[in-house]
Write a protein that holds these residues in place. Sequence first.
Motif, mmCIF file in Angstrom:
data_model
loop_
_atom_site.group_PDB
_atom_site.id
_atom_site.type_symbol
_atom_site.label_atom_id
_atom_site.label_comp_id
_atom_site.label_asym_id
_atom_site.label_seq_id
_atom_site.Cartn_x
_atom_site.Cartn_y
_atom_site.Cartn_z
ATOM 1 N N UNK A 224 1.015 -1.249 -0.027
ATOM 2 C CA UNK A 224 -0.037 -0.189 0.105
ATOM 3 C C UNK A 224 0.736 1.243 0.121
ATOM 4 N N UNK A 225 0.896 2.049 -0.849
ATOM 5 C CA UNK A 225 1.569 3.193 -1.275
ATOM 6 C C UNK A 225 0.482 4.506 -0.722
ATOM 7 N N UNK A 226 0.687 5.199 0.166
ATOM 8 C CA UNK A 226 -0.266 6.440 0.311
ATOM 9 C C UNK A 226 -0.138 7.551 -0.371
ATOM 10 N N UNK A 227 -1.641 7.882 -0.520
ATOM 11 C CA UNK A 227 -1.515 9.199 -1.649
ATOM 12 C C UNK A 227 -1.982 10.375 -0.391
ATOM 13 N N UNK A 228 -1.018 11.366 -0.360
ATOM 14 C CA UNK A 228 -1.340 12.053 0.489
ATOM 15 C C UNK A 228 -2.428 13.328 -0.037
ATOM 16 N N UNK A 229 -3.098 13.909 1.071
ATOM 17 C CA UNK A 229 -3.898 14.971 0.778
ATOM 18 C C UNK A 229 -3.198 16.476 0.602
ATOM 19 N N UNK A 230 -3.970 17.483 0.141
ATOM 20 C CA UNK A 230 -3.265 18.644 0.023
ATOM 21 C C UNK A 230 -2.358 19.281 1.301
ATOM 22 N N UNK A 231 -1.234 19.634 1.085
ATOM 23 C CA UNK A 231 -0.148 20.026 2.066
ATOM 24 C C UNK A 231 -0.523 21.519 2.425
ATOM 25 N N UNK A 232 0.627 22.308 2.753
ATOM 26 C CA UNK A 232 -0.005 23.544 3.088
ATOM 27 C C UNK A 232 -0.219 24.528 1.991
ATOM 28 N N UNK A 233 -1.255 25.200 2.190
ATOM 29 C CA UNK A 233 -1.839 26.075 1.105
ATOM 30 C C UNK A 233 -2.302 27.471 1.794
ATOM 31 N N UNK A 234 -2.129 28.449 0.852
ATOM 32 C CA UNK A 234 -2.622 29.714 1.245
ATOM 33 C C UNK A 234 -3.838 29.958 0.654
ATOM 34 N N UNK A 235 -4.782 30.850 1.230
ATOM 35 C CA UNK A 235 -5.896 31.153 0.511
ATOM 36 C C UNK A 235 -6.226 32.739 0.866
ATOM 37 N N UNK A 236 -6.640 33.368 -0.053
ATOM 38 C CA UNK A 236 -7.207 34.734 0.077
ATOM 39 C C UNK A 236 -8.518 34.871 -0.268
ATOM 40 N N UNK A 237 -9.466 35.546 0.685
ATOM 41 C CA UNK A 237 -10.791 35.662 0.561
ATOM 42 C C UNK A 237 -11.376 36.996 1.012
ATOM 43 N N UNK A 238 -12.454 37.220 0.379
ATOM 44 C CA UNK A 238 -13.532 38.359 0.468
ATOM 45 C C UNK A 238 -14.870 38.176 1.064
ATOM 46 N N UNK A 239 -15.341 38.198 2.263
ATOM 47 C CA UNK A 239 -16.577 38.261 2.435
ATOM 48 C C UNK A 239 -17.474 39.248 2.535
ATOM 49 N N UNK A 240 -18.609 39.180 1.875
ATOM 50 C CA UNK A 240 -19.484 40.396 1.813
ATOM 51 C C UNK A 240 -20.918 39.995 2.378
ATOM 52 N N UNK A 241 -21.196 40.566 3.576
ATOM 53 C CA UNK A 241 -22.708 40.367 4.017
ATOM 54 C C UNK A 241 -23.472 41.479 3.589
ATOM 55 N N UNK A 242 -24.837 41.028 2.940
ATOM 56 C CA UNK A 242 -25.746 41.857 2.509
ATOM 57 C C UNK A 242 -27.006 41.930 3.590
#
Length: 242
Positions: A224-242
Amino acid sequence: MTDEHGNSSVTLNKDIKAQRSVQFIIGSDYTFRAFNRPFKLSAEAYCKALSRLNPYEIDNLRIVYAGDNSSSGYAAGLDLRLFGEFVPGSDSWLSLSVMKSQETINGVKVPLPNDRRYSVALYFTDYFPRIPRMKVNLRGIFADGLPVTMPHSTRDKGYFRTSPYKRVDIGLAYNILPEIDNADGRRRRFINSMWLGVDCFNLFDISNVGSYYWVKTADDVSYAVPNSLTRRMLNVRLTVDF
């Protein structure tokens, strides 16, 4: 089934029935104050008696069903969650879950494919003392691994568990447009608030296992050879409440 020429055919089982469960759930909430702030402790215990189960195995991203009602089992557990306003107007929580699930396949008692025996999660938010419009959030989780079987096999013939799932996320958010205009104390008509944030997912770059790729050698031994999930990741977001 497979004939003498190696041709495979699949026959629909018209006698299969819907899976059945009898569930017992009890829960309670307890609110209190500590450090002059409100807190709430939620608890829920459950027990499920499962019958007429259709056993299945997870093969990478595929779910392979046995196609009959040949199994029965149960699931029982306890969920605890503590909510609190460590800073006014910002909710944080800490949760703990324990579970035991089991089914019987061909007379062998094995865990269900979703048997995650324990899970601990944390979510914490706080504001910067000198920058009230900016807040930081911290998320963490530590959970047990799931049962895994070889391709074209079932758990009654053998299984193992993936490594525990570990992850920590951190984020910063700045309130560009507050909900209330500080100049005249009035609420905006169209946009209530707007937040600009940046997140770092999997802060410690932990390699969590998502699935396994199976390799068979000339000696008919599978690894069994493991498949890894996503490693470190940066995310920029803009949240607007109406």
